[in-house]
Design an enzyme around this catalytic site. Structure first.
Site, PDB file in Angstrom:
ATOM      1  N   ASP A 346      -8.145 -14.440 -30.608  1.00 48.92           N
ATOM      2  CA  ASP A 346      -9.683 -14.136 -30.213  1.00 48.92           C
ATOM      3  C   ASP A 346      -9.931 -13.273 -29.830  1.00 48.92           C
ATOM      4  OD1 ASP A 346      -9.608 -16.566 -32.369  1.00 48.92           O
ATOM      5  OD2 ASP A 346      -9.994 -17.876 -30.128  1.00 48.92           O
ATOM      6  N   ASP A 369      -8.257 -13.544 -35.645  1.00 51.90           N
ATOM      7  CA  ASP A 369      -9.159 -15.231 -35.556  1.00 51.90           C
ATOM      8  C   ASP A 369     -10.462 -14.874 -35.711  1.00 51.90           C
ATOM      9  OD1 ASP A 369      -9.871 -18.155 -36.323  1.00 51.90           O
ATOM     10  OD2 ASP A 369      -8.182 -18.773 -34.568  1.00 51.90           O
ATOM     11  N   ASP A 373     -15.106 -17.862 -30.119  1.00 54.13           N
ATOM     12  CA  ASP A 373     -14.362 -19.390 -30.303  1.00 54.13           C
ATOM     13  C   ASP A 373     -15.202 -19.825 -29.109  1.00 54.13           C
ATOM     14  OD1 ASP A 373     -14.124 -18.885 -32.831  1.00 54.13           O
ATOM     15  OD2 ASP A 373     -11.963 -19.978 -32.896  1.00 54.13           O
ATOM     16  N   ARG A 426     -18.732 -19.593 -40.654  1.00 55.84           N
ATOM     17  CA  ARG A 426     -18.489 -19.970 -38.912  1.00 55.84           C
ATOM     18  C   ARG A 426     -19.674 -19.506 -38.276  1.00 55.84           C
ATOM     19  NH1 ARG A 426     -12.003 -20.625 -37.430  1.00 55.84           N
ATOM     20  NH2 ARG A 426     -11.359 -22.558 -39.072  1.00 55.84           N
TER      21      ARG A 426
END
Length: 534
Positions: A346, A369, A373, A426
């Site tokens: 991430d 990714d 997050d 997302r």
């Protein structure tokens, strides 16, 4: 000794313009006093009529009441007042620098402020000079300068004149700079500090062409009727259909202001890092720190960031390449003005009960990714003014459907003024968090915008969706539905938004909602790196 009265008056609009209240000095020969458009000496003990962005603003007594910005760790603090339609005028204030956090820091007054980062500024710089500046985003043009002994604890009278394309600056009555510039034609006034603290007093705005008073008038006049004000802390905000005429909020807003607030490294001395080893050591220290990243740092894996850190890029090119940051169970972390690219896990991972995190004005591209997050019971996070482009999975909130025991009651996050520029999904994809606040973001060419699942509650307001297949989703993939309230959004070439699915809790903090139709221009001109002064 000054004799000043506590009083407030209201300046009334007449037709399309302002009614100037002419002040005279009796029959004594000499130049006429200026017509006063606005003034505030803070003798009434408050700062009504002022809006704030960044810093810590309070009315204090220092011989007489004044308006203090007390956080020298704030990279850009501003107090705004007046009317956005003002054109030719002069603003004067007494200014006392209190402290400077580093070299080439400044305290200033500003005129023709037509956005958070567009203005003319007369600055006292702690390199013993005064500068007259035209500020246009991250570009600062010095129109004139002069040597001035800048000493903390001393009062200075600053006067900034904007008359057509002629811009002039005066310190203690002496001209320190002049120049010609037509970038800003109108706007309100501001009090400004850049990594400095200061007290301001006797603020006066007067028409051009006559001598302003030696001490500004004692009457304190508010902006014209209709000027929006910020709701008191803790009160829910009812969003207008169109946004107020205020500069965009680029300081800390949202959930990261709660739970004691987020200040990062605060007033700690800044350390500049240029290598992976130095960055790893600095972010992993147990001490409070302000870490300035210079150039490109190549690394791999995830670098652990401990509590009380401010990590900020220098200029527009500071880059983290190949790795990311993990904030695991720590608190009070700020990450700003960094380019993240080709990360191998991430880019920013907030997890395991981490709290009070602000991710602001970064750019993310071409990683493995998530860009940002947030998961595993983390809380009180604001994600603002970031750009995600050339990347798919943007921002996940809540990592799995079976983690309710850790996540319910947490995962409260604000997403505002982010630019999701062709990124896939997302933006965010939410589990469990309630309320999650998504406002004034610009979505362009995305598969979907916001998904609410697993009993989450998401308020989606004032966003601009362009070419987005599914702007909002109640439920996603195999996850059970969550709730979405969507209101005052703007849709261009996009599918139909979904809403419902349950209730969304109230938003506890004040926020300024920009009109959704203006969000595209506001966000594309302000999101990402290189947009904030450093």
């Amino acid at each position: 000794m000054r004799n000043r009265r506590n009083c407030r008056g209201l300046l009334v609009a007449a037709g399309a313009g302002l009614l100037a209240v002419a002040l005279t000095v009796g029959i004594i020969p000499g130049p006429a006093q200026a017509a006063t458009l606005y003034s505030d000496n803070f003798d009434d003990g408050n700062a009504d009529g002022w809006s704030k962005s960044g810093g810590d603003w309070t009315v204090v007594t220092d011989g007489s009441p004044g308006y203090r910005q007390g956080n020298a760790g704030s990279e850009l603090a501003r107090g705004f007042a007046g009317d956005t339609g003002w054109t030719n005028y002069q603003v004067q204030a007494r200014v006392k620098p209190l402290s400077f956090n580093g070299s080439n820091r400044l305290v200033a007054i500003a005129a023709r402020v037509d956005s958070a980062t567009r203005m003319y500024r007369l600055a006292l710089v702690n390199a013993n000079r005064a500068e007259l500046q035209a500020v246009n985003g991250s570009s600062i043009t010095v129109l004139g300068s002069a040597s001035v002994s800048v000493t903390t604890g001393s009062w200075y009278t600053l006067r900034l004149v904007a008359d057509g394309s002629s811009i002039q600056g005066f310190v203690n009555g002496g001209q320190v700079g002049s120049g010609s510039n037509s970038a800003q034609s109108a706007g309100r006034i501001a009090l400004v500090t850049v990594y400095a603290s200061a007290i301001y007093d006797d603020v006066s705005v007067d028409t051009v062409g006559s001598q302003p008073p030696t001490n500004p008038p004692t009457a304190t006049t508010r902006p014209p009727t209709g000027q929006p004000t910020t709701p008191p802390t803790g009160q829910p905000t009812t969003p207008p259909t169109t946004g107020p005429t205020l500069p965009p909020q680029t300081g800390l807003v949202g959930w990261a202001t709660q739970n004691g607030g987020t200040s990062g490294g605060g007033n700690a001395a800044a350390t500049t890092v240029t290598s992976a080893s130095a960055l790893t050591s600095a972010v992993g220290s147990s001490s409070a720190a302000v870490i300035r990243v210079s150039g490109t740092i190549s690394c791999s894996g995830m670098l652990r960031v401990r509590s009380n850190k401010t990590i900020v890029g220098v200029g527009s090119g500071a880059t983290i390449s190949g790795c990311g940051f993990t904030i695991n169970g720590d608190r009070n972390v700020i990450v700003r003005n960094l380019n993240f690219r080709v990360w191998d896990d991430d880019a920013i991972n907030v997890e395991t009960g981490a709290t009070n995190v602000w991710v602001d004005h970064n750019s993310f591209t071409d990683g493995y990714d998530g860009a940002v997050d947030i998961k595993r019971g983390s809380d009180f996070v604001t994600v603002s003014w970031n750009r995600v482009y050339g990347h798919d999975k943007s921002m996940l909130l809540g990592h799995s459907d079976d983690n309710a025991s850790q996540d319910v009651g947490h995962l409260r996050v604000t997403y505002h003024h982010n630019w999701f520029d062709g990124s896939g999904t997302r933006h965010p994809r939410v589990r469990f968090g309630n309320p999650v606040h998504v406002y004034n973001n610009y979505y362009y060419d995305n598969e979907y915008g916001v998904a609410s699942t697993m009993g989450a509650g998401v308020l989606v307001e004032g966003n601009y969706f362009e070419n987005v297949d599914e702007p909002t989703l109640v439920g996603y993939a195999d996850s059970d539905p969550g709730a979405i309230v969507q209101r005052n959004n703007h849709f261009v070439g996009s599918g139909s938004p979904q809403s419902g699915g349950g209730s969304v809790a109230g938003i506890p903090y004040p926020h300024q909602l920009d009109g959704a139709s203006s969000v595209k221009s506001i966000v594309t001109s302000g999101a990402g790196t290189g947009r904030i002064g450093l």
